[in-house]
Design a protein around this motif. Structure first.
Motif, PDB file in Angstrom:
ATOM      1  N   ALA A   1     -29.039  13.748 -21.844  1.00 25.01           N
ATOM      2  CA  ALA A   1     -29.629  13.983 -20.530  1.00 25.01           C
ATOM      3  C   ALA A   1     -28.860  13.204 -19.471  1.00 25.01           C
ATOM      4  CB  ALA A   1     -31.097  13.548 -20.542  1.00 25.01           C
ATOM      5  N   PRO A   2     -28.727  13.757 -18.253  1.00 27.61           N
ATOM      6  CA  PRO A   2     -28.016  13.049 -17.189  1.00 27.61           C
ATOM      7  C   PRO A   2     -28.685  11.728 -16.861  1.00 27.61           C
ATOM      8  CG  PRO A   2     -28.426  15.353 -16.589  1.00 27.61           C
ATOM      9  CD  PRO A   2     -29.219  15.069 -17.823  1.00 27.61           C
ATOM     10  N   VAL A   3     -27.906  10.757 -16.400  1.00 27.17           N
ATOM     11  CA  VAL A   3     -28.480   9.502 -15.946  1.00 27.17           C
ATOM     12  C   VAL A   3     -29.361   9.789 -14.748  1.00 27.17           C
ATOM     13  CG1 VAL A   3     -26.625   8.076 -16.811  1.00 27.17           C
ATOM     14  CG2 VAL A   3     -26.437   9.049 -14.535  1.00 27.17           C
ATOM     15  N   HIS A   4     -30.265   8.858 -14.441  1.00 21.30           N
ATOM     16  CA  HIS A   4     -31.243   9.054 -13.380  1.00 21.30           C
ATOM     17  C   HIS A   4     -30.563   9.427 -12.063  1.00 21.30           C
ATOM     18  CE1 HIS A   4     -34.916   8.616 -11.125  1.00 21.30           C
ATOM     19  NE2 HIS A   4     -34.321   7.794 -10.300  1.00 21.30           N
ATOM     20  N   GLY A   5     -30.958  10.561 -11.502  1.00 18.07           N
ATOM     21  CA  GLY A   5     -30.421  10.985 -10.215  1.00 18.07           C
ATOM     22  C   GLY A   5     -29.074  11.674 -10.284  1.00 18.07           C
ATOM     23  N   ALA A   6     -28.426  11.700 -11.454  1.00 19.16           N
ATOM     24  CA  ALA A   6     -27.061  12.232 -11.540  1.00 19.16           C
ATOM     25  C   ALA A   6     -27.019  13.728 -11.287  1.00 19.16           C
ATOM     26  CB  ALA A   6     -26.450  11.912 -12.901  1.00 19.16           C
TER      27      ALA A   6
ATOM     28  N   HIS B   1     -15.904  14.607 -23.052  1.00 17.43           N
ATOM     29  CA  HIS B   1     -17.326  14.263 -22.896  1.00 17.43           C
ATOM     30  C   HIS B   1     -17.716  14.252 -21.414  1.00 17.43           C
ATOM     31  CE1 HIS B   1     -18.800  12.997 -26.950  1.00 17.43           C
ATOM     32  NE2 HIS B   1     -17.497  12.897 -27.190  1.00 17.43           N
ATOM     33  N   LEU B   2     -16.838  13.733 -20.559  1.00 19.85           N
ATOM     34  CA  LEU B   2     -17.132  13.656 -19.134  1.00 19.85           C
ATOM     35  C   LEU B   2     -17.215  15.052 -18.514  1.00 19.85           C
ATOM     36  CD1 LEU B   2     -17.544  12.002 -16.557  1.00 19.85           C
ATOM     37  CD2 LEU B   2     -15.045  11.794 -16.385  1.00 19.85           C
ATOM     38  N   VAL B   3     -16.273  15.929 -18.851  1.00 19.02           N
ATOM     39  CA  VAL B   3     -16.291  17.293 -18.337  1.00 19.02           C
ATOM     40  C   VAL B   3     -17.583  17.992 -18.746  1.00 19.02           C
ATOM     41  CG1 VAL B   3     -15.231  19.578 -18.617  1.00 19.02           C
ATOM     42  CG2 VAL B   3     -13.805  17.583 -18.146  1.00 19.02           C
ATOM     43  N   ARG B   4     -17.984  17.815 -19.985  1.00 18.93           N
ATOM     44  CA  ARG B   4     -19.209  18.450 -20.476  1.00 18.93           C
ATOM     45  C   ARG B   4     -20.428  17.948 -19.703  1.00 18.93           C
ATOM     46  NH1 ARG B   4     -18.764  16.749 -25.317  1.00 18.93           N
ATOM     47  NH2 ARG B   4     -17.277  18.365 -25.869  1.00 18.93           N
ATOM     48  N   ARG B   5     -20.484  16.646 -19.475  1.00 17.15           N
ATOM     49  CA  ARG B   5     -21.635  16.078 -18.756  1.00 17.15           C
ATOM     50  C   ARG B   5     -21.667  16.539 -17.306  1.00 17.15           C
ATOM     51  NH1 ARG B   5     -24.299  11.041 -19.003  1.00 17.15           N
ATOM     52  NH2 ARG B   5     -23.558  10.830 -21.150  1.00 17.15           N
ATOM     53  N   LEU B   6     -20.523  16.533 -16.648  1.00 21.09           N
ATOM     54  CA  LEU B   6     -20.469  16.979 -15.260  1.00 21.09           C
ATOM     55  C   LEU B   6     -20.876  18.438 -15.141  1.00 21.09           C
ATOM     56  CD1 LEU B   6     -17.164  15.229 -14.171  1.00 21.09           C
ATOM     57  CD2 LEU B   6     -19.399  14.864 -13.099  1.00 21.09           C
ATOM     58  N   GLY B   7     -20.426  19.259 -16.092  1.00 21.18           N
ATOM     59  CA  GLY B   7     -20.837  20.656 -16.089  1.00 21.18           C
ATOM     60  C   GLY B   7     -22.337  20.796 -16.227  1.00 21.18           C
ATOM     61  N   GLY B   8     -22.931  19.959 -17.074  1.00 17.87           N
ATOM     62  CA  GLY B   8     -24.373  19.981 -17.240  1.00 17.87           C
ATOM     63  C   GLY B   8     -25.125  19.528 -16.008  1.00 17.87           C
ATOM     64  N   CYS B   9     -24.458  18.743 -15.154  1.00 17.01           N
ATOM     65  CA  CYS B   9     -25.062  18.273 -13.905  1.00 17.01           C
ATOM     66  C   CYS B   9     -24.822  19.239 -12.750  1.00 17.01           C
ATOM     67  CB  CYS B   9     -24.509  16.894 -13.535  1.00 17.01           C
ATOM     68  SG  CYS B   9     -25.033  15.557 -14.630  1.00 17.01           S
ATOM     69  N   GLY B  10     -24.123  20.341 -13.014  1.00 17.84           N
ATOM     70  CA  GLY B  10     -23.916  21.347 -11.982  1.00 17.84           C
ATOM     71  C   GLY B  10     -22.724  21.108 -11.077  1.00 17.84           C
ATOM     72  N   ALA B  11     -21.818  20.207 -11.467  1.00 14.56           N
ATOM     73  CA  ALA B  11     -20.629  19.955 -10.651  1.00 14.56           C
ATOM     74  C   ALA B  11     -19.650  21.111 -10.773  1.00 14.56           C
ATOM     75  CB  ALA B  11     -19.962  18.649 -11.076  1.00 14.56           C
TER      76      ALA B  11
ATOM     77  N   ALA C   1     -21.046   5.309 -17.164  1.00 11.66           N
ATOM     78  CA  ALA C   1     -20.369   4.375 -16.265  1.00 11.66           C
ATOM     79  C   ALA C   1     -19.489   5.105 -15.268  1.00 11.66           C
ATOM     80  CB  ALA C   1     -19.547   3.369 -17.076  1.00 11.66           C
ATOM     81  N   PHE C   2     -18.778   6.138 -15.717  1.00  4.63           N
ATOM     82  CA  PHE C   2     -17.949   6.924 -14.800  1.00  4.63           C
ATOM     83  C   PHE C   2     -18.813   7.591 -13.735  1.00  4.63           C
ATOM     84  CE2 PHE C   2     -14.507   6.573 -17.905  1.00  4.63           C
ATOM     85  CZ  PHE C   2     -13.411   6.464 -17.065  1.00  4.63           C
ATOM     86  N   LEU C   3     -19.906   8.198 -14.149  1.00  6.01           N
ATOM     87  CA  LEU C   3     -20.778   8.857 -13.179  1.00  6.01           C
ATOM     88  C   LEU C   3     -21.331   7.848 -12.176  1.00  6.01           C
ATOM     89  CD1 LEU C   3     -22.799  11.371 -15.390  1.00  6.01           C
ATOM     90  CD2 LEU C   3     -20.694  11.759 -14.124  1.00  6.01           C
ATOM     91  N   ALA C   4     -21.721   6.675 -12.661  1.00  6.32           N
ATOM     92  CA  ALA C   4     -22.261   5.651 -11.770  1.00  6.32           C
ATOM     93  C   ALA C   4     -21.212   5.188 -10.764  1.00  6.32           C
ATOM     94  CB  ALA C   4     -22.786   4.470 -12.587  1.00  6.32           C
ATOM     95  N   ALA C   5     -19.982   4.954 -11.233  1.00  2.00           N
ATOM     96  CA  ALA C   5     -18.915   4.509 -10.326  1.00  2.00           C
ATOM     97  C   ALA C   5     -18.568   5.589  -9.314  1.00  2.00           C
ATOM     98  CB  ALA C   5     -17.675   4.117 -11.131  1.00  2.00           C
ATOM     99  N   GLY C   6     -18.627   6.850  -9.738  1.00  3.07           N
ATOM    100  CA  GLY C   6     -18.273   7.946  -8.853  1.00  3.07           C
ATOM    101  C   GLY C   6     -19.294   8.217  -7.765  1.00  3.07           C
ATOM    102  N   GLN C   7     -20.501   7.679  -7.900  1.00  7.25           N
ATOM    103  CA  GLN C   7     -21.532   7.945  -6.903  1.00  7.25           C
ATOM    104  C   GLN C   7     -22.028   6.678  -6.213  1.00  7.25           C
ATOM    105  OE1 GLN C   7     -24.197   9.669 -10.048  1.00  7.25           O
ATOM    106  NE2 GLN C   7     -25.797   8.493  -9.039  1.00  7.25           N
ATOM    107  N   THR C   8     -21.344   5.538  -6.434  1.00  6.56           N
ATOM    108  CA  THR C   8     -21.761   4.276  -5.839  1.00  6.56           C
ATOM    109  C   THR C   8     -20.747   3.839  -4.787  1.00  6.56           C
ATOM    110  OG1 THR C   8     -22.802   3.608  -7.930  1.00  6.56           O
ATOM    111  CG2 THR C   8     -22.377   1.869  -6.297  1.00  6.56           C
ATOM    112  N   PRO C   9     -21.083   3.878  -3.500  1.00  9.87           N
ATOM    113  CA  PRO C   9     -20.122   3.496  -2.462  1.00  9.87           C
ATOM    114  C   PRO C   9     -19.578   2.083  -2.631  1.00  9.87           C
ATOM    115  CG  PRO C   9     -22.002   4.640  -1.498  1.00  9.87           C
ATOM    116  CD  PRO C   9     -22.345   4.393  -2.934  1.00  9.87           C
ATOM    117  N   ASP C  10     -20.405   1.149  -3.074  1.00 10.11           N
ATOM    118  CA  ASP C  10     -19.966  -0.244  -3.195  1.00 10.11           C
ATOM    119  C   ASP C  10     -18.995  -0.479  -4.347  1.00 10.11           C
ATOM    120  OD1 ASP C  10     -21.481  -0.918  -1.027  1.00 10.11           O
ATOM    121  OD2 ASP C  10     -23.149  -1.768  -2.174  1.00 10.11           O
ATOM    122  N   ALA C  11     -18.714   0.573  -5.144  1.00  8.68           N
ATOM    123  CA  ALA C  11     -17.758   0.415  -6.248  1.00  8.68           C
ATOM    124  C   ALA C  11     -16.326   0.343  -5.747  1.00  8.68           C
ATOM    125  CB  ALA C  11     -17.896   1.570  -7.234  1.00  8.68           C
TER     126      ALA C  11
END
Length: 312
Positions: free
Chosen positions: A5-10, A31-41, A221-231
């Motif tokens: 399942a996607p991380v919270h809010g992903a 694995h990342l491509v599969r997850r992003l596809g599941g999140c609708g990216a 971790a990749f998804l979190a870094a990609g959506q966190t401005p302070d990263a």
């Protein structure tokens, strides 16, 4: 392979976003491509050969060490986020690896960062390594051509951020393992497959401690870094913060697999400059809101189950 399942809010964050993933045919990349596809990216996957789309992604064939190819790719896709995982990965202490690592790993990063410079709002997340010397380690020499290429890439990332405002962050990833990892040069696939086949894995002393991190946690971790401005402008250790010796890891695998086959410790010579590489996960927890969730025993069980199910 079913995605977690996607991380919270992903799912809400990534839906409809243009995302470029280099090294998409690799272990973590797939694995990342599969997850992003599941999140609708809207995923644009980059590799060195054409692949069939399995999760709605668009595939591009490109060598990231080719400056023109990278610029053309970035100009055509206009990604909002770039996950750069394309890399040569080999820990051997071989001078013949210096130029290939320089060409593939460092040149690829510089080409990508140059291509996105001036593109407002584009974020870049690099796949680094815990093998990189960290600032607090002083004058510790990089342990391999691979390690120094990742170390230098982090330096370029910080320069591009501070001089030209590129929104780039670097994830220094520990020892990744999990289902789908078929590179038998790596410890967990090599040992698991050897034991499942009734063969004796040949190993060094097994005393080195490493920080093992499950692949789904790394994707989080990749998804979190990609959506966190302070990263932006920062590097984060991605690991559990716990060191486990190679011997203890192998013994745990042996227990999970069962059977009478035993590893042969001391059959190989330990590599020069090997040292314990343990993550400090506190900054990733504080800034990215990321924490690993899969323990080593559970992760190894899932990995062995996958190899058994796939009949490897």
């Amino acid at each position: 392979m079913r995605s977690p399942a996607p991380v919270h809010g992903a799912e809400n964050h990534w839906r409809g976003r243009r995302v470029l993933v280099t090294g998409a045919g690799g272990f973590i990349g797939a694995h990342l491509v599969r997850r992003l596809g599941g999140c609708g990216a809207r995923v644009h996957a980059v590799g060195r050969r054409v692949r069939e789309s399995t999760d709605g992604e668009t595939w591009h064939v490109a060598d990231v060490a080719d400056e023109g190819a990278v610029r053309k790719l970035v100009d055509s896709v206009r990604p909002e986020v770039v996950f750069h995982l394309a890399s040569e990965v080999a820990g051997a202490r071989d001078p013949k690896l210096v130029l290939p690592m320089l060409h593939s790993n460092l040149t690829g990063v510089v080409n990508l960062l140059t291509a996105v410079t001036g593109a407002p709002g584009t974020r870049v997340v690099l796949a680094g390594s815990l093998e990189e010397p960290r600032p607090e380690e002083g004058d510790r020499a990089p342990s391999s051509p691979y390690a120094v290429s990742k170390w230098a890439a982090d330096g370029y990332a910080r320069m591009f951020h501070h001089l030209w405002g590129v929104q780039v962050s670097n994830l220094r990833i520990g020892m990744v393992y999990g289902p789908g990892h078929q590179d038998t040069r790596k410890l967990v696939p090599y040992v698991a497959l050897s034991l499942l086949r009734g063969q004796e894995p040949e190993l060094g002393s097994g005393t080195r401690e490493l920080d093992w991190v499950y692949v789904d946690d790394v994707v989080d971790a990749f998804l979190a870094a990609g959506q966190t401005p302070d990263a932006a402008g920062r590097a984060f250790d991605i690991g559990t913060g716990t060191g486990t010796s190679i011997r203890d890891t192998v013994e745990l695998l042996s227990e999970i697999v069962g059977g009478r086959t035993r590893p042969r410790y001391g059959a190989l010579t330990d590599r020069a400059l090997d040292s314990a590489r343990i993550a400090d996960p506190a900054p990733a927890a504080e800034i990215l809101g990321w924490r690993p969730t899969v323990g080593l025993e559970e992760g190894l069980r899932r990995t062995v189950e996958w190899f058994t199910r796939e009949g490897r």
